[in-house]
Design a protein around this motif. Structure first.
Motif, PDB file in Angstrom:
ATOM      1  N   ALA A 136       0.878  -1.327  -0.086  1.00  0.00           N
ATOM      2  CA  ALA A 136      -0.193  -0.069   0.122  1.00  0.00           C
ATOM      3  C   ALA A 136       0.829   1.248   0.109  1.00  0.00           C
ATOM      4  CB  ALA A 136      -0.868   0.019   1.229  1.00  0.00           C
ATOM      5  N   LEU A 137       2.101   1.290   0.716  1.00  0.00           N
ATOM      6  CA  LEU A 137       2.896   2.184   0.739  1.00  0.00           C
ATOM      7  C   LEU A 137       3.208   2.763  -0.523  1.00  0.00           C
ATOM      8  CD1 LEU A 137       5.279   1.492   3.844  1.00  0.00           C
ATOM      9  CD2 LEU A 137       3.444   3.077   3.613  1.00  0.00           C
ATOM     10  N   GLU A 138       3.539   1.944  -1.401  1.00  0.00           N
ATOM     11  CA  GLU A 138       4.370   2.406  -2.780  1.00  0.00           C
ATOM     12  C   GLU A 138       3.373   3.425  -3.518  1.00  0.00           C
ATOM     13  OE1 GLU A 138       5.770  -1.143  -4.733  1.00  0.00           O
ATOM     14  OE2 GLU A 138       6.614  -1.664  -2.880  1.00  0.00           O
ATOM     15  N   THR A 139       2.106   3.091  -3.149  1.00  0.00           N
ATOM     16  CA  THR A 139       1.214   3.992  -4.169  1.00  0.00           C
ATOM     17  C   THR A 139       0.417   5.016  -3.588  1.00  0.00           C
ATOM     18  OG1 THR A 139      -0.338   2.541  -4.047  1.00  0.00           O
ATOM     19  CG2 THR A 139       0.820   2.217  -6.083  1.00  0.00           C
ATOM     20  N   ALA A 140       0.778   5.084  -2.042  1.00  0.00           N
ATOM     21  CA  ALA A 140      -0.209   5.871  -1.175  1.00  0.00           C
ATOM     22  C   ALA A 140       0.201   7.249  -1.407  1.00  0.00           C
ATOM     23  CB  ALA A 140       0.117   5.643   0.454  1.00  0.00           C
ATOM     24  N   SER A 141      -1.204   8.048  -1.397  1.00  0.00           N
ATOM     25  CA  SER A 141      -0.952   9.432  -1.401  1.00  0.00           C
ATOM     26  C   SER A 141      -0.627  10.043   0.023  1.00  0.00           C
ATOM     27  CB  SER A 141      -2.555  10.033  -1.637  1.00  0.00           C
ATOM     28  OG  SER A 141      -3.362   9.829  -0.668  1.00  0.00           O
ATOM     29  N   VAL A 142      -0.526  11.308  -0.016  1.00  0.00           N
ATOM     30  CA  VAL A 142      -0.294  11.762   1.495  1.00  0.00           C
ATOM     31  C   VAL A 142      -0.980  11.441   2.473  1.00  0.00           C
ATOM     32  CG1 VAL A 142       0.480  14.025   2.599  1.00  0.00           C
ATOM     33  CG2 VAL A 142       1.139  13.741   0.332  1.00  0.00           C
ATOM     34  N   ASP A 143      -2.152  11.698   2.214  1.00  0.00           N
ATOM     35  CA  ASP A 143      -3.343  11.293   3.205  1.00  0.00           C
ATOM     36  C   ASP A 143      -3.331   9.787   3.550  1.00  0.00           C
ATOM     37  OD1 ASP A 143      -3.867  14.059   3.002  1.00  0.00           O
ATOM     38  OD2 ASP A 143      -5.535  13.894   1.741  1.00  0.00           O
ATOM     39  N   GLU A 144      -3.072   9.093   2.596  1.00  0.00           N
ATOM     40  CA  GLU A 144      -3.173   7.724   2.950  1.00  0.00           C
ATOM     41  C   GLU A 144      -1.869   7.436   3.761  1.00  0.00           C
ATOM     42  OE1 GLU A 144      -5.537   6.401  -1.269  1.00  0.00           O
ATOM     43  OE2 GLU A 144      -3.268   5.960  -0.958  1.00  0.00           O
ATOM     44  N   MET A 145      -0.855   8.006   3.414  1.00  0.00           N
ATOM     45  CA  MET A 145       0.431   7.718   3.939  1.00  0.00           C
ATOM     46  C   MET A 145       0.423   8.114   5.594  1.00  0.00           C
ATOM     47  SD  MET A 145       3.343   6.383   3.119  1.00  0.00           S
ATOM     48  CE  MET A 145       3.740   7.019   1.493  1.00  0.00           C
ATOM     49  N   ILE A 146      -0.372   9.453   5.892  1.00  0.00           N
ATOM     50  CA  ILE A 146      -0.351   9.800   7.196  1.00  0.00           C
ATOM     51  C   ILE A 146      -1.263   8.920   7.907  1.00  0.00           C
ATOM     52  CG2 ILE A 146      -1.451  11.563   8.644  1.00  0.00           C
ATOM     53  CD1 ILE A 146      -0.907  13.549   6.473  1.00  0.00           C
ATOM     54  N   MET A 147      -2.436   8.390   7.347  1.00  0.00           N
ATOM     55  CA  MET A 147      -3.110   7.348   8.087  1.00  0.00           C
ATOM     56  C   MET A 147      -2.370   6.024   8.288  1.00  0.00           C
ATOM     57  SD  MET A 147      -6.050   8.551   8.820  1.00  0.00           S
ATOM     58  CE  MET A 147      -5.195  10.238   9.136  1.00  0.00           C
ATOM     59  N   ILE A 148      -1.385   5.468   7.567  1.00  0.00           N
ATOM     60  CA  ILE A 148      -0.697   4.186   7.795  1.00  0.00           C
ATOM     61  C   ILE A 148       0.310   4.560   8.740  1.00  0.00           C
ATOM     62  CG2 ILE A 148       0.985   3.025   6.834  1.00  0.00           C
ATOM     63  CD1 ILE A 148      -0.167   3.365   3.934  1.00  0.00           C
ATOM     64  N   ALA A 149       1.006   5.799   8.857  1.00  0.00           N
ATOM     65  CA  ALA A 149       1.787   5.850   9.970  1.00  0.00           C
ATOM     66  C   ALA A 149       0.950   6.324  11.346  1.00  0.00           C
ATOM     67  CB  ALA A 149       2.695   7.501   9.728  1.00  0.00           C
ATOM     68  N   LEU A 150      -0.015   6.745  11.429  1.00  0.00           N
ATOM     69  CA  LEU A 150      -0.668   7.078  12.611  1.00  0.00           C
ATOM     70  C   LEU A 150      -1.215   5.589  13.103  1.00  0.00           C
ATOM     71  CD1 LEU A 150      -2.511  10.557  12.244  1.00  0.00           C
ATOM     72  CD2 LEU A 150      -0.506   9.961  13.741  1.00  0.00           C
ATOM     73  N   ARG A 151      -1.705   4.723  12.392  1.00  0.00           N
ATOM     74  CA  ARG A 151      -2.308   3.564  12.683  1.00  0.00           C
ATOM     75  C   ARG A 151      -0.974   2.674  13.264  1.00  0.00           C
ATOM     76  NH1 ARG A 151      -5.525   3.180   7.618  1.00  0.00           N
ATOM     77  NH2 ARG A 151      -7.472   4.123   8.162  1.00  0.00           N
ATOM     78  N   ALA A 152       0.069   2.910  12.536  1.00  0.00           N
ATOM     79  CA  ALA A 152       1.345   2.010  13.136  1.00  0.00           C
ATOM     80  C   ALA A 152       1.775   2.494  14.570  1.00  0.00           C
ATOM     81  CB  ALA A 152       2.360   2.127  12.057  1.00  0.00           C
ATOM     82  N   LEU A 153       1.746   3.633  14.582  1.00  0.00           N
ATOM     83  CA  LEU A 153       2.035   4.547  15.763  1.00  0.00           C
ATOM     84  C   LEU A 153       1.309   3.841  16.957  1.00  0.00           C
ATOM     85  CD1 LEU A 153       4.307   6.358  16.827  1.00  0.00           C
ATOM     86  CD2 LEU A 153       2.828   8.310  16.598  1.00  0.00           C
ATOM     87  N   ASN A 154      -0.040   3.892  16.639  1.00  0.00           N
ATOM     88  CA  ASN A 154      -1.151   3.607  17.469  1.00  0.00           C
ATOM     89  C   ASN A 154      -0.919   2.152  17.951  1.00  0.00           C
ATOM     90  OD1 ASN A 154      -3.428   4.209  19.092  1.00  0.00           O
ATOM     91  ND2 ASN A 154      -4.899   3.848  17.684  1.00  0.00           N
ATOM     92  N   GLU A 155      -0.407   1.300  17.246  1.00  0.00           N
ATOM     93  CA  GLU A 155      -0.090  -0.164  17.643  1.00  0.00           C
ATOM     94  C   GLU A 155       0.847  -0.171  18.725  1.00  0.00           C
ATOM     95  OE1 GLU A 155      -1.372  -3.276  16.260  1.00  0.00           O
ATOM     96  OE2 GLU A 155      -2.877  -2.291  15.081  1.00  0.00           O
ATOM     97  N   SER A 156       1.664   0.784  18.730  1.00  0.00           N
ATOM     98  CA  SER A 156       2.971   0.795  19.805  1.00  0.00           C
ATOM     99  C   SER A 156       2.246   1.625  21.003  1.00  0.00           C
ATOM    100  CB  SER A 156       4.129   1.356  19.259  1.00  0.00           C
ATOM    101  OG  SER A 156       4.492   0.465  18.266  1.00  0.00           O
ATOM    102  N   ASN A 157       1.130   2.233  20.910  1.00  0.00           N
ATOM    103  CA  ASN A 157       0.780   3.010  21.953  1.00  0.00           C
ATOM    104  C   ASN A 157       0.453   2.178  23.249  1.00  0.00           C
ATOM    105  OD1 ASN A 157       0.132   5.164  23.254  1.00  0.00           O
ATOM    106  ND2 ASN A 157      -1.769   5.848  22.539  1.00  0.00           N
ATOM    107  N   VAL A 158       0.820   2.463  24.337  1.00  0.00           N
ATOM    108  CA  VAL A 158       0.226   1.326  25.582  1.00  0.00           C
ATOM    109  C   VAL A 158      -0.968   1.411  25.761  1.00  0.00           C
ATOM    110  CG1 VAL A 158       0.786   1.167  27.945  1.00  0.00           C
ATOM    111  CG2 VAL A 158       2.428   2.562  26.678  1.00  0.00           C
ATOM    112  N   ASP A 159      -1.876   2.382  25.912  1.00  0.00           N
ATOM    113  CA  ASP A 159      -3.150   2.385  25.670  1.00  0.00           C
ATOM    114  C   ASP A 159      -3.724   2.726  24.575  1.00  0.00           C
ATOM    115  OD1 ASP A 159      -5.845   2.625  26.348  1.00  0.00           O
ATOM    116  OD2 ASP A 159      -5.616   4.083  28.021  1.00  0.00           O
ATOM    117  N   ALA A 160      -3.908   1.681  23.612  1.00  0.00           N
ATOM    118  CA  ALA A 160      -4.096   1.982  22.184  1.00  0.00           C
ATOM    119  C   ALA A 160      -5.445   2.998  21.927  1.00  0.00           C
ATOM    120  CB  ALA A 160      -4.471   0.604  21.418  1.00  0.00           C
ATOM    121  N   SER A 161      -6.245   2.928  22.779  1.00  0.00           N
ATOM    122  CA  SER A 161      -7.527   3.771  22.108  1.00  0.00           C
ATOM    123  C   SER A 161      -7.342   4.956  22.365  1.00  0.00           C
ATOM    124  CB  SER A 161      -8.754   3.342  23.287  1.00  0.00           C
ATOM    125  OG  SER A 161      -8.406   3.865  24.574  1.00  0.00           O
TER     126      SER A 161
END
Lengths: 236, 236, 236, 236, 236, 236, 236
Positions: E179-204
Motif C-alpha cells: 500500500a505504501l508504494e502508491t499511497a497519497s500523502v493522506d493515505e500515508m499519514i493514516m498508515i503512519a498513525l495506525r502503526a504508531l497507535n499499535e505501539s501506544n500503551v493504551d491503544a484507544s
C-alpha cells in the motif's frame, strides 16, 4: 602475600618502605655476565666475561670506551645498557665541546645515575635492568671506579664485581684488598683476572675469546687486544 | 603462579628480573617461517621458506633488499616485519643521501635494534613480534650476518636459523661450521639449502615455489630468480 | 584458562606469542556477508551477497569503486569498512593528483594494510573488524586480487572468499583453480556466481536483489547493473 | 583488611582519613642511616653516620653544603635525596643571584616542603622516600634546625634525629635538652656525637670513617675534615 | 560467563567478534519513545509518540526540523539525541553556506553515522545511546527515509519503527508495504498513525498531546500543528 | 560491602548518591588540632591549639594572617593547608592591587571553596584533607566567620569549632550562643578560650605555648603575642 | 549482581542500556533540600527550604538571581550547584552584552543542560549531583519553569518539586493543577508555600528563617525579604 600487592609498579611503596620493582630490576643485573674491576690511585683494571648467545653467534662485547680516559662495562639487559652507553658518550662529547676536556668518571657516573633515577620515577617507564661499572682517571683524583645500580645509586669502589656468579669474585677481591693498594699495573691485571676466573662457570678454561680486559692509567684508557689477553691469561 | 601477575605488560619486572611480555613476543618469532643464513668473509647466503596463507593465495615474500649490498629476511608477525623493513630502507636512503655510500649491515642492525628497544619501553606499545636476519657486506669487514630479536638485542652470527622448526637447521649448521669458513659461494648455497631443508615440514619437496635465496658477495646483493632456485635445488 | 588473561587488549602477547584481540576481530569478519573474487591476468570478478537489516530496509551495498580501475568489497563491521573505503578513495585521489595516474590495486592494498596496522598498535584503539577484497588492474601486472585481514596482513590471491559461510565458496574455487587461469570474462563471472551461490543460505534463490557483481578488465572497472545481474543469474 | 584497598596510591584517602602511601614512604626514611642535629641560637651541629654498601665500596656522603651558611643531611632513598639537594642548591643560587644574599634555612626548608608536596599530589608520581635535616643560620634568627618528612611537613626543631635506630639518639637528646640551650660549640659537638653513638650498631667503634660532622655558627657553615672528626671522637 | 569479561568497554572484541558495549547502547534505544516513518518517492511521513516525564511536566518534543526539506525523530537517551540534532543542523548550515542548497537526507545520515562511529572508537567515550530516523527529500531521488543505530550503521528504509514497543508498529508496516508504494500523502499519514497507535500503551487514546506528525513532500518539510494532528486523529 | 566498590576515587557516586572519598577527607580534618572561632558584628576571636610533633620540635603555627583584616586557622593535613593559605594570600594581594582594598572574608572563603571544588573534580587529584576557619571584617558587614570543608562547601557561622575533639568545644559554644551576640572583645576572648579548653586533652594546663589567639575588630586583625596569651589565660 | 560491574563509571552501558553512575547522581539530588515551583503564564513562584549545617551556622541560601527576569533554586551537592549558578550568570551576562537583552529561562536551561551533558561524557569527570529549577519570564512566552537533572535532561514544567521528601509536595501540586492555571500571584504563593510545607519535616513550624520565596511576574524577578516571608507565612 604482601608482595603481590605492592610490586606491580615502581611508584608504589610497600608498607615496609620498599620499591619492589626496583629490587626486581636488580635481579636482572644478577643474570648478566660477570664484570670485575679493581684499582688504586695509579691504575685500574676492568675485566668482563663475554657471552655467546649460541654456538653460532660471535661474542658480545661488554666493555665500551666512553672517551680517552674512561671505559664502562655493562651487565644485565643489554639493550638498556646500550642506551646508557650512548647517553654517556653524548654527555662526554658535550663536556669536551664546552670545556675542552675529557669528562671525568665521577661526572659520567652522576649522569648515568640521573638518567636511571628519571626512568625510575616516570609512570610510563620501568627501572633499567642494568648495572654499570665505570673505570677512568681524572687529573686531580687519579684512577677511580664507580658502580651504578638500577635504583640510580652510585658508589665509588676500590674494587667490585657485578653480574651472575659475581659473589665468588667479590670474595676473592675482599681477601686481596690490601694487595690492591700498592699493586702495579701488571699485578692489578692478575688480581682482576683471577677474580674473574672465580666467577667463570668452567673455572679452568678462561680464554681470550671469553674475556675482555681494559687498563686505565693516568690519562690513558686501553682495551687489550685478543692477543694481549691471551698473553695475560698464560701468565695467570 | 607468579607468571600471571608479572606478564601483563612489558614495563613490569618479575621477581626473577625477567620481562615476560618480551619473552612471549619471542614465541611469535618461533611461529614464523624458517629463515637460514650462513657465510664467511667473502660470501654469505640468506635462504627462507615462503608460506602460503591458503591454497588460493600466492606466496608471501620473506626476503627484502634494503640497498645494493644488504638484504633482510623476516620471521614472525608479518605486519611488524613490514614496519621494520620500511624503517631500514629509510635509514639506508638517509645514509646514502648524506654520506654517498650504502649503509653497512652493522649500521642497519643497530638501527633496527634501536627501534625495537623503543617500542619495548613505550607504555602504550608492545614488543614487536618479529625476528630479522640481515646479510650484507661492507668494504672494511667483508660479508656479515646480524640477527635481531624482539628485545632489541643484536648478535653477529657466523650462521643462524630462526622461525618455526629452526632447531633442526641450527643443528645442521653447527655440524658444518668448519666447512663454512672456507666455503665458496656455490658450496655456501648448498649448505644453506640443506639446512633449510632440515626445517621443512615435508623434507623431500623443497621447490622453487617454497623458498627464496639471496646471495651476498663483496659489494653485491642478489636475489635468485625462481628459475635459478630450481636449478640450485636440483643440485641439492 | 590462559585466554582470560591475555585477550583483554591488543597490546598484550599471550605466552604462546599470539595477540588474541586481533584474532577476535577476525571473528567479526566471519559474521559479515559473503564476498567472492576470482580472476586471471586478463580479467577478474568481484561478487558479493547484499544483506537486508530487516524486511523494511533497502539492501546495503557491499562493493565500492575506488577509482576507474579498482573496486573493493567489504565484509564485517560496516562502519569500520566505511572508514577504510574513505581512506582508499583519498589515497587514490592523492596519487591521481600527484602522478596523474590511477593508483594500482597493490598500492591501495598496502595503504589499507598500513592503516590497519596502525589501529592495531594504538593503545587507545581496537583492531578493525573488517576484511577487504580489492580487485583491480595495473598496466604492468594485469588484473590482481588482494585480500586484507584485521591484523593488517595482505595476501595476493588468485581467487578468494571471505565472510560468513565462505568456506563452501572457497572449496568450490579450489576445485576450479585450473579453469580460472584460462577463463574468459563470461566464464569467470559464472565461476564467481556459482561460488557465491555455494555460500548462499537458501542456495536456490540468488536474485539480482541479493548480489552485486563487478568486472575488472585491463584498465576498466565496471559494476554490473541490477538488470545485467539478473541476466547473468538466468545464465547460471 | 582495609589496608589492602586504600594503600595502592597516594591519591586515595582511607576511611580513617589517612594517606597510606605517604606513611609507607616514611618507612623508607626509617631504613636510612642515622642523622643527628642539635643546636641553640649561637651554634648548631649536624652529625651523620656514613654507610658502606659493601666492604669494597667507599663511604657514601650524607651531609651536603647548600651555601656558605646552610648544610643538609639526608636519610632514606639516596637518589630521591640527591634530587632534593640539587633543588635546594638551585633555589639558593637563584636567591643569591636575585637578592645578593645567602638563602636562610627557613626559606630552603619551605622550598623542599613545596617540592615534596607537589610530588605527593601528582597522579603519576610517588612520595619521596627521604627525610632532610637542614642546619643553618640567618642574621635575624641565629642558628636554626629544620626537619622535613615525605608528606612535605616541615618542623623547626631544637634538636632531632632521623633514620634507622634513631630512637636511641632522640632519647639521649631529650634527656639533654636543657644542656643544649647554653652549650658552647664544643659541648654541642660532644652532645651530637654521643647521641649519634647511641644509634650506632656497634656502639664502641665510632670512627672518622663512619661519621660526618658539620658545624654552623653565625654566618659560617663548616664540614669537619676526617682528621678533625678523629680528634673529636678521641675526646668523646 | 564470557560476557563479564568483554563488555566493559567498546574497544574490546569478544571471542565471538562482537562489541558488547555497542549492543548495550542499542538497548537504550529500545527504552526510548516510539518513532514511526513510512514513505514512497513522492511523500513520506514521520510520526512520534511524545513523552511526559511526570504529570507536572509538559511534553518533550521528539521531531526536529534540520532544514526546509529534512526532519529527524529521536529515540533513546535524549541528551545524546540533542547533541546529534545540533550536529546535523550545523552540517546543514555549512552545506547551505558553501553550496547554496539544502543538505539532502543521505548526506545528513552519513554525517550522523560518522559522528556515531567516532564516539564509538574513542577510548575516552561511549557509544551514543540514541537512534535517529531522518526523513527528507532531494531533487534527484525524491523522498527518502534513513535510520541510524548506535554502531553508526545507516540503513535506507521504505518504512521503519524504532524505540519502545516498536515491534507492533513494524509488524503493521510490513503488512502494508504494498500500500505504501502508491499511497497519497493522506493515505500515508493514516498508515503512519495506525502503526504508531499499535505501539501506544493504551491503544484507544492517541491524542494530539501525545504525538507529533511531520510530512515530507518534494522540497517541503512540514510539522503538523496540534490542531491539524487532532483533525488527523479523528479521521483515524 | 558496597563501601569497597564506590570509595576508591572521588569521581564515582555510590548508589546512595554519596562521594565516599570526600567523606574520608573530612576524617583527616577530624585528626587535626582543634580550632575555635566565635564572634558578633563588632568583634570576633580565632583560637587554636598548637601541636608539637615531638618533644624536640618547636610548636607548629595554626593561625595565619591573610591581610590586615582577615586571619585563617587551619586544621588537618598541614601541607594541604599551607597550599590554601598561599592561595588566599595571593588572592588577597590581587584584590588589593586591582581595587585598592583588602579582600573581605566572604570573597576569600569563596576563593578557597572554588579551589577545593576544583581539586575534588580533577581525575588526577584528591580532595584536600583540610578545614579552614576564616575570621575577618568588612566595612559593610562587620565581623564575619566562615568555615570550609573538603567538599568545598562554605558556611557562614556565628561560632564554630573544627578538628580533633572539637565536639566538646561546639557543645560549650552552643550553650553560650546568646552571650556571644552582645559580648565585648574581652568577653569574646574568654568564651573562645573556655571553648578551646574543653577540647584540650589535659584540660587543666592550657598554656601560651599551646595556643594561639587572634582578634578581629572592625578593620583590624591582631595575632596576640605569647605574653598577651599568658595574661589572657591567667584571667581564665 | 550485574550492578557491580556496570556502575563504576559513567562511560559504561549496562546490558539493559542504562548508565548507572548518572542514576546514582540523581540520588544525590534526592538528599538535597526541598525546592518547589509553580506558575502560569502570568506569574510563577519559586520556594525553597533553607538548611542549617549545624546550630552554629547561618542558613545556606538556596535561591539565586541570574538576571532581572530569572531566578534559580538548587538542590543536591551545593558545590556542584555553585558552579552551575556561576555558569548561568556568565551565560546571561554574555547574552546581555551581545544582544542587549536578558537571557530568557529557556536559553539558560539549555546552557545548563549542555554543561551537564559535557560533564557526563568526559572520561575524567563525574555527573553533577545537582538539580536546578529555573523560573523566569520572556516577552513572547510569559512565565516559564524549567527543571534539569544530572543527565542533562531539561523539562518544561507547569509546577514541580525536587529534593528530599519532595514527593509530598508533588502530590499536593498534582491535586491543585487546575487552580494553578488561573491563580493570581497571591494565590500562587499560597499554593507554593503549602506544597513546601508538605515536605517540611516538622510540618507545623515553617518560619521565614527556614524558607526562601521568589516571585516572577512579566519582566520582573523578586526575592522576598525575611519580613515579607513572615507575613506570607502568617497568611498560610
Amino acid at each position: 602475600m604482601f608482595r603481590n600487592q605492592y610490586d606491580q609498579d615502581m611508584l608504589t611503596w610497600s608498607p615496609q618502605g620498599r620499591l619492589h620493582q626496583v629490587e626486581y630490576a636488580m635481579e636482572a643485573v644478577k643474570q648478566g655476565s660477570t664484570v670485575v674491576a679493581c684499582g688504586n690511585k695509579k691504575c685500574a683494571v676492568l675485566a668482563a666475561l663475554k657471552r655467546k648467545q649460541s654456538k653460532l653467534s660471535s661474542m658480545q662485547e661488554k666493555i665500551f670506551a666512553i672517551n680517552t680516559r674512561v671505559g664502562v662495562a655493562v651487565s644485565g639487559l643489554s639493550t638498556d645498557g646500550a642506551k646508557l652507553v650512548k647517553l654517556l658518550r653524548e654527555e662526554s662529547t658535550r663536556e669536551e665541546f664546552v670545556y675542552g676536556r675529557s669528562a671525568c668518571p665521577g661526572r659520567l657516573a652522576a649522569a648515568a645515575s640521573k638518567s636511571l633515577q628519571i626512568s625510575m620515577r616516570k609512570s610510563s617507564g620501568r627501572p633499567c635492568g642494568v648495572g654499570l661499572v665505570l673505570v677512568g682517571s681524572s687529573e686531580q683524583l687519579g684512577c677511580q671506579i664507580f658502580q651504578t645500580c638500577p635504583s640510580g645509586e652510585v658508589h665509588q669502589m676500590s674494587c667490585t664485581a657485578i653480574g651472575g656468579r659475581s659473589q665468588s669474585a667479590r670474595t676473592y677481591l675482599e681477601k686481596n684488598m690490601e694487595a690492591l693498594e700498592t699493586a702495579s699495573v701488571d699485578e692489578m691485571i692478575m688480581i682482576a683476572l683471577r677474580a674473574l676466573n672465580e666467577s667463570n662457570v668452567d673455572a679452568s678454561d678462561l680464554t681470550s675469546d671469553k674475556c675482555e680486559v681494559a687498563i686505565v692509567e693516568l690519562n690513558t684508557y686501553t682495551l687489550k687486544s685478543a692477543a694481549e689477553v691471551t698473553t695475560l691469561l698464560t701468565n695467570l
